[in-house]
Design a protein around this motif. Structure first.
Motif, short mmCIF file in Angstrom:
data_model
loop_
_atom_site.label_atom_id
_atom_site.label_comp_id
_atom_site.label_asym_id
_atom_site.label_seq_id
_atom_site.Cartn_x
_atom_site.Cartn_y
_atom_site.Cartn_z
N GLY A 61 -31.97 -24.74 -29.00
CA GLY A 61 -31.68 -23.31 -29.07
C GLY A 61 -31.94 -22.76 -30.45
N THR A 64 -35.74 -22.77 -31.16
CA THR A 64 -36.39 -21.65 -30.48
C THR A 64 -36.11 -20.34 -31.19
OG1 THR A 64 -36.11 -22.84 -28.39
CG2 THR A 64 -36.68 -20.52 -28.25
N LEU A 161 -36.67 -12.49 -23.83
CA LEU A 161 -35.46 -13.16 -23.36
C LEU A 161 -35.80 -14.30 -22.39
CD1 LEU A 161 -32.95 -10.20 -22.81
CD2 LEU A 161 -32.85 -11.98 -24.55
N PHE A 162 -36.68 -14.04 -21.43
CA PHE A 162 -37.05 -15.09 -20.49
C PHE A 162 -37.77 -16.24 -21.19
CE2 PHE A 162 -36.42 -12.01 -16.97
CZ PHE A 162 -35.71 -12.84 -16.11
N PHE A 164 -37.40 -17.14 -24.26
CA PHE A 164 -36.41 -17.87 -25.05
C PHE A 164 -35.65 -18.87 -24.17
CE2 PHE A 164 -32.14 -18.44 -26.71
CZ PHE A 164 -32.38 -18.77 -28.03
N TYR A 165 -35.24 -18.42 -22.98
CA TYR A 165 -34.52 -19.33 -22.08
C TYR A 165 -35.43 -20.46 -21.59
CZ TYR A 165 -30.78 -15.88 -22.00
OH TYR A 165 -29.77 -15.02 -22.36
N PHE A 166 -36.70 -20.16 -21.29
CA PHE A 166 -37.62 -21.19 -20.84
C PHE A 166 -37.85 -22.25 -21.92
CE2 PHE A 166 -39.74 -18.07 -17.71
CZ PHE A 166 -38.83 -18.43 -16.73
N ALA A 168 -35.83 -22.82 -24.73
CA ALA A 168 -34.60 -23.48 -25.15
C ALA A 168 -34.10 -24.45 -24.08
CB ALA A 168 -33.53 -22.44 -25.47
N ASP A 169 -34.23 -24.10 -22.82
CA ASP A 169 -33.77 -24.95 -21.72
C ASP A 169 -34.93 -25.63 -21.01
OD1 ASP A 169 -31.21 -24.16 -22.27
OD2 ASP A 169 -31.19 -22.55 -20.79
#
Length: 382
Positions: A61, A64, A161-162, A164-166, A168-169
């Motif tokens: 996290g 990223t 945002l999407f 970042f989530y892709f 980080a996770d």
């Protein structure tokens, strides 16, 4: 009436209703799906940097966030630099507009034997109907422009945002995807994911390197010609020409040509000639050497993929077309069985020599058939 017919009609109506509902939902969510697709490719592009930082013990996290923060700082700095350049140049052009108008009117009077004056031209322009209509339309379109800008900012925020989530996770997403697949399919999915990361990152790496080389080359030209705001123009040409497909070169060259024209009209022709010559150097020498080591896709295939992506998804399709096709090509290449090519002259393009070989073979076969016929005749006579 058969007993199964009412049930079949009800089932057909239900399926048709579900199809209409799904079609309506898809058209309502197509914008969101395109944003998610673009965010996914953006996450694939920054995956190598995030993966290296996470391998050294940093949380994904935080890694990223640092990558996105660096991208944000660079983007804001570029926009501010370009905005200050444009604002200053617009002010200079507005201040020098009477001078430009006087020179234009003097040239018209000398060549066409007219008697125009700047005051008459200004009065006729200010009192014209088309200018008043333009001002009214511009005033009424302010709300539309504001809504478009806000919509673009919201879309950009959604993509970040999407992505970042892709990014980080990423490991969790891969585990969730593999958990619903058998082991053999899991290996193929992970291999396709790895290829997509390599091709997307390689595409951005090659484009970034070409943008740097292009910016340095154009900066030298702008400094020699004395074009104002040479550093900002060099960054503009480098980024726009590389990251906007198909028309990026023309958009990148238009702004420095305009500014060079304000210095000297001949300088605009120098800039145009340099842009055209450098584009040929990039297409035939620089780009094949860089993309062969990163993307490894034929220029004709890349051009066709950009056109197809633009037709399907517009600008987003043009941006992701090349890495998507390169990923598909590399993934399918592992399942295509290849054979050794025969050592035939026609394979190397020697068509005339190949035609001569074929002619000799045909002549030999014809001669052999004639001998067989003569032997058969002798046998019949005996």
């Amino acid at each position: 009436m058969p007993r199964w017919l009412p049930r079949a009609l009800v089932l057909a109506l239900a399926l048709y209703s579900v199809f209409l509902l799904g079609n309506w939902a898809f058209h309502q969510l197509v914008g969101l799906l395109v944003n998610i697709l673009l965010a996914f490719f953006l996450a694939l592009a920054i995956e190598p940097a995030v993966g290296r930082m996470a391998a050294r013990g940093m949380r994904r996290g935080l890694a990223t966030f640092l990558v996105f923060f660096a991208v944000l700082i660079f983007s804001v700095g570029f926009v501010v630099l370009l905005g200050s350049m444009l604002a200053g140049q617009i002010v200079d052009m507005v201040e020098n507009f009477p001078k430009y108008l006087d020179s234009l009117i003097n040239w018209i009077n000398q060549n066409f034997h007219t008697d125009l004056s700047r005051v008459e031209v200004q009065d006729s322009v200010l009192s014209s109907d088309w200018l008043q209509k333009y001002v009214q339309n511009s005033a009424s379109g302010v709300l539309d422009v504001s809504a478009t800008v806000l919509g673009g900012l919201f879309r950009l925020l959604t993509i970040f945002l999407f992505s970042f989530y892709f990014a980080a996770d990423g490991p969790r997403l891969r585990r969730a995807l593999c958990s619903v697949l058998p082991p053999a399919r899991q290996t193929e999915v992970l291999r396709a994911w790895e290829i997509a990361v390599d091709k997307t990152g390689g595409y951005l790496y090659s484009r970034g390197l070409m943008a740097l080389i292009s910016g340095v080359a154009h900066f030298v030209l702008f400094e020699i010609l004395g074009v104002p705001y040479a550093p900002a123009l060099a960054v503009w040409v480098g980024l726009v020409s590389q990251f906007i497909p198909t028309i990026g070169t023309y958009l990148a060259g238009a702004l420095p040509m305009l500014l060079a024209f304000t210095v000297n009209p001949w300088y605009a022709l120098w800039v145009l000639g340099f842009v055209v010559i450098y584009q040929q150097f990039e297409n035939y020498l620089l780009q094949p050497k860089l993309t062969s080591k990163t993307v490894d896709i034929h220029p004709a295939v890349a051009f066709g993929s950009v056109i197809a992506g633009t037709a399907l998804l517009g600008v987003v399709g043009a941006l992701i077309a090349i890495p998507a096709v390169a990923t598909l090509q590399a993934f399918l290449g592992a399942y295509v069985k290849r054979y050794d090519v025969t050592d035939d002259p026609r394979v190397h393009g020697h068509r005339r020599y190949g035609e001569a070989v074929v002619a000799r073979l045909q002549k030999a076969l014809h001669h052999k058939k004639e001998k067989e016929r003569e032997a058969a005749r002798d046998a019949d006579d005996s």
